[in-house]
Design a protein around this motif. Structure first.
Motif, short mmCIF file in Angstrom:
data_model
loop_
_atom_site.label_atom_id
_atom_site.label_comp_id
_atom_site.label_asym_id
_atom_site.label_seq_id
_atom_site.Cartn_x
_atom_site.Cartn_y
_atom_site.Cartn_z
N LYS A 194 -6.76 -2.80 2.98
CA LYS A 194 -6.16 -1.93 2.05
C LYS A 194 -6.78 -1.24 0.73
O LYS A 194 -6.91 -0.21 0.63
CB LYS A 194 -4.72 -2.64 1.62
N GLN A 195 -7.25 -2.35 0.14
CA GLN A 195 -7.80 -2.05 -1.19
C GLN A 195 -9.16 -1.00 -0.90
O GLN A 195 -9.32 -0.18 -1.61
CB GLN A 195 -8.49 -3.19 -1.60
N GLN A 196 -9.87 -1.44 0.47
CA GLN A 196 -11.16 -0.35 0.65
C GLN A 196 -10.70 0.75 0.78
O GLN A 196 -11.39 2.00 0.24
CB GLN A 196 -11.72 -0.92 1.76
N TYR A 197 -9.44 1.08 1.56
CA TYR A 197 -8.96 2.66 1.46
C TYR A 197 -8.14 3.08 0.45
O TYR A 197 -8.15 4.41 0.40
CB TYR A 197 -8.31 2.51 2.93
N GLU A 198 -7.87 2.18 -0.49
CA GLU A 198 -7.20 2.97 -1.57
C GLU A 198 -8.36 3.45 -2.55
O GLU A 198 -8.17 4.14 -3.16
CB GLU A 198 -6.40 1.70 -2.50
N ASP A 199 -9.57 2.89 -2.51
CA ASP A 199 -10.66 3.47 -3.43
C ASP A 199 -11.49 4.57 -2.51
O ASP A 199 -11.86 5.42 -3.12
CB ASP A 199 -11.81 2.16 -3.30
N ASN A 200 -11.30 4.27 -1.30
CA ASN A 200 -12.08 5.22 -0.47
C ASN A 200 -11.12 6.03 0.70
O ASN A 200 -11.83 5.51 2.15
CB ASN A 200 -13.43 4.66 0.21
N LEU A 228 -2.01 1.07 5.60
CA LEU A 228 -2.00 0.27 4.68
C LEU A 228 -2.20 0.80 3.45
O LEU A 228 -1.79 0.27 2.35
CB LEU A 228 -3.31 -0.83 5.15
N SER A 229 -2.93 2.05 3.44
CA SER A 229 -3.51 2.61 2.10
C SER A 229 -2.34 3.79 1.57
O SER A 229 -2.33 4.65 2.19
CB SER A 229 -4.88 3.24 2.22
#
Length: 806
Positions: free
Chosen positions: A521-527, A594-595
């Motif tokens: 989730k955090q990866q796709y929030e950032d990117n 997730l994002s």
């Protein structure tokens, strides 16, 4: 003295038989002036209206005639024929039934009834009616022909051939009967006999396009490709706008790993057809011919077509990124600057390198549309544009505050938009970044003072970082701008603002507590990715039976005509999602991810396209079993391999799928990602982090590797050309890779049926050339053998359909 109605009717009948239709009509109408409800006159006028193609008027007159005299079998039959011509087959069926009640031996009514049943898909009933028609009227060639077609559709091949033979006994030079007979023989793999039937059809009609196509298809089955091509070319010469002909020709030319000459012939055929008549089928075949192709010349002059294909677009713009970039590089000005930039790299282009060429580059419409639409996926062109960006940054400080809306300004805005699309993946020197920071500060101070922001400053800064990241950027939307600057601000300020506002309106459907899920989730929030701009064109929505064809098996509440319930699990930024939502008739789509950042991007794009049939929700696939819903279709493309246990996630989604429902799955191939694994090893060895600066540096390291190095192969992937996609490919926090035997075992153990791969048509053609046996494409064991011999076949991922049994 008034002429009696009987005499007028007799005269009208004589005129009608002689072909004097207008005079006959006048006589019939003269009868009606004295007897408005005259059943016979009304019937014959209805016949004339139908003969003239005015079926609505014919229906009205036939009904008036039947109101006056209900027991007219031929009037009921005529009414049914007119209703059928307007596609009102259920109503037509009722009329034919009335005709038969009043005259059971009316052969025409039985034959017409059968044709209506065929249109309604009630083929077995149609056969019974056709058999009654030919029993009553054995000399009816048309009914024998239609009976054969119905029998063929039911799989009663020998009976179908017999029916066609009866038609041919009545008229030996009946081309349609020979053609249909050939189709049955071809389906039975009696190819030489089929060719003989097609030859007889062509002997009777040398302009029979379908017979040329049938003959070509059989020749393909026999491996006689050049002979097949000759037949398709003959058909195309007769009917340049015949969609099936062009499709057959192109695919036969592209079969069996085509050489450049065959690809050129296929593309030439498509361009000829497009010059005669543009159809969606021809446009799709154009994309098929150019997809992933790098042009070294434009002998066919396809640049204008490529411009339209990319800008309208004719398919997903990403599918045209490679050929469009190669055509752009054929421009002398661009070619020169690419060569200079590549030779000097990592030193940047200088303003002198653009002398006498900048105007030609700026006015290149294909280049501008490419920059505005898709990431540039060519290293030489990237380096050229990287150099031009540095020159723009240097020149912006001295340029006019409000430049004219001309080719150069449009190009500069397009370059800034390209950098936003690729998330600023272009390399930047420390000197550039220092210069950028000074300009950014000047721009922020100017905006804070309330003064007008210099346009070139905005463009230059927007070429290195998103304008919405500037304090007070929202105020830029309150001013009027030229079209190209306005489009840049929409992209970099207004749309990100819309996405931020959408965050409060997307529900949280499930908890997200799994450790791997939280990291993903955090990866796709950032990117979030991809930053797609335009979708593929929308076709006519289909029901599930129409979309899946022979794959579809009816189940209760599955494949209804009014509604299709779809779950898109892991919808990302929504590129697949919007296509799915538009593909199916009555689609009601739940899109989860997730994002939240990805969901907001997807929702903004869906609303811009007017799609109101999608509900969005933040959710973890592992928890979806608690939402209390089931679906006809589940799309899980590119998501399962990022879960801690992909098989567990797949089982959860399978539990939400109705029996007989379809699931699209996308999984990474272990064989297909060997170059990715090699690049990841290099990145780990050099200690790069998943940050934008390190991603940019790692790309340059990879590009410095010798051409034969396995890790350098990732530079051939489209994912290499944006920050988010490069992070996803080379820096992902969680990834599993599969082999097809594992996939096959899971499908078998979980009571599913593998249906087929979704992939480039050329890959299917290569596979069929290697494994020509029937049903080979649904055999994962054969596909594993094929992939072992062709390890790059699934470099993107395995994408395929399965069906849940039950």
């Amino acid at each position: 003295m008034e002429v009696p109605s009987a005499d007028l009717l007799q005269e009208a009948g004589r005129l009608h038989r002689q072909g004097a239709v207008a005079d006959a009509e006048r006589c019939y109408r003269q009868v009606l002036r004295s007897e408005p409800d005259h059943a016979t006159a009304l019937y014959h006028l209805a016949v004339i209206e139908c003969q003239q193609g005015r079926f609505g008027e014919g229906i009205e007159l036939a009904r008036r005639s039947l109101t006056s005299e209900p027991h007219q079998p031929r009037a009921h039959n005529l009414l049914g024929m007119a209703l059928s011509r307007l596609g009102r087959h259920e109503e037509a069926l009722t009329s034919f039934d009335h005709a038969i009640v009043h005259q059971p031996d009316l052969a025409d009514a039985h034959g017409n009834r059968a044709s209506a049943l065929m249109e309604l898909g009630r083929t077995a009933e149609a056969v019974t009616s056709y058999e009654r028609a030919v029993a009553l009227q054995p000399a009816s060639i048309g009914d024998w022909l239609n009976l054969g077609t119905a029998l063929h559709r039911l799989g009663r091949h020998d009976d179908a051939i017999s029916s066609y033979d009866r038609a041919l006994a009545l008229r030996n030079n009946f081309p349609e009967a020979h053609f249909n007979r050939g189709n049955v023989l071809a389906q039975l793999a009696r190819y030489e006999e089929a060719l003989a039937s097609y030859d007889l059809a062509l002997a009777a009609n040398r302009r029979y396009v379908d017979a040329f196509n049938g003959r070509g298809s059989v020749l393909l089955k026999l491996g006689r490709i050049e002979a097949a091509v000759a037949n398709f070319e003959s058909a195309l010469a007769l009917a340049p706008d015949h969609p099936a002909t062009l499709d057959h020709l192109v695919h036969s030319l592209l079969a069996h790993s085509p050489d450049p000459a065959s690809r050129a012939r296929a593309l030439a055929a498509v361009t000829r057809v497009l010059a005669v008549k543009e159809t969606n089928a021809a446009k799709a075949l154009f994309v098929d011919c150019v997809r992933n192709r790098k042009f070294t010349s434009d002998a066919l002059g396809i640049r204008p077509l490529m411009l339209r294909a990319l800008s309208e677009p004719w398919d997903r713009p990403a599918d045209l990124a490679v050929p469009a970039a190669s055509l752009v590089k054929l421009s002398p000005a661009v070619m020169h600057c690419c060569a200079r930039a590549t030779a000097a790299w990592p030193t940047r282009l200088q303003i002198e390198d653009l002398a006498g060429r900048l105007a030609a580059i700026a006015d290149d419409e294909l280049l501008r549309v490419l920059l505005e639409t898709v990431p540039v996926c060519d290293v030489e062109l990237e380096r050229c544009l990287t150099g031009i960006r540095a020159i723009l940054l240097d020149a912006a400080g001295e340029g006019p505050a409000t430049p004219t809306e001309d080719g150069l300004l449009r190009f500069c805005c397009a370059l800034a938009r390209q950098c936003f699309i690729n998330e600023y993946v272009f390399d930047a020197t420390p000197e550039e970044l220092a210069q950028l920071e000074r300009m950014r500060q000047r721009l922020v101070r100017t905006m804070a003072s309330g003064a007008a922001a210099p346009v070139l400053w905005m463009i230059a800064v927007g070429s290195y970082l998103p304008l919405h990241s500037l304090p007070g950027a929202d105020a830029l939307l309150e001013r009027a701008w030229s079209p190209s600057v306005g489009a840049l601000l929409t992209q970099q300020v207004r749309e990100p603002l819309d996405e931020r506002l959408a965050r409060d309106f997307i529900p949280h459907l499930t908890a997200i507590a799994d450790d791997v899920s939280l990291k993903v989730k955090q990866q796709y929030e950032d990117n979030p990715y991809p930053r797609w701009v335009r979708p593929a064109p929308a076709g006519e929505p289909k029901t599930m039976p129409q979309y899946f064809g022979d794959w579809f098996k009816p189940r209760p509440e599955l494949g209804r005509h009014d509604r299709t319930d779809i779950l898109v699990a892991g919808c990302g930024t929504g590129q697949n999602l919007v296509e799915t939502a538009r593909d199916f008739k009555g689609a009601l789509v739940l899109a989860v991810d997730l994002s939240l950042a990805s969901l907001c991007y997807a929702k903004r794009q869906a609303l811009a396209l007017g799609l109101t049939n999608i509900a969005f929700g933040e959710a973890d696939i592992l928890k979806l079993g608690g939402i209390g819903r089931t679906f006809d279709i589940v799309d899980a493309s590119g998501v399962l391999h990022h879960m801690a246990d992909p098989w567990a996630g797949w089982r959860v989604l399978l539990s939400l799928l109705r029996p007989g429902g379809f699931m699209r799955v996308g999984l990474y191939s272990r064989l297909g990602r060997r170059d990715v694994d090699a690049a990841r090893a290099l990145i780990a060895e050099r200690g790069y982090a998943p940050t934008a600066p390190d991603i940019r540096r790692s790309r340059q390291d990879i590009l410095q590797l010798p051409a034969g190095e396995l890790a350098r192969g990732v530079a051939q992937h489209l994912d290499f050309f944006t920050v988010s996609e490069c992070r996803d490919m080379l820096f992902h926090v969680q990834e599993h890779q599969m082999i097809l035997s594992e996939v096959a075992d899971f499908i078998r153990q979980n009571d599913m049926e593998f249906l087929g791969f979704i992939c480039d048509p050329s890959l299917i053609r290569q596979f069929r050339a290697r494994f020509p046996q029937p049903d080979a494409t649904s055999d994962l064991g054969l596909w594993q053998d094929f992939e072992t011999q062709n390890p790059g076949a699934f470099a993107g991922m395995y994408q395929f359909w399965v069906r849940k049994n039950g």
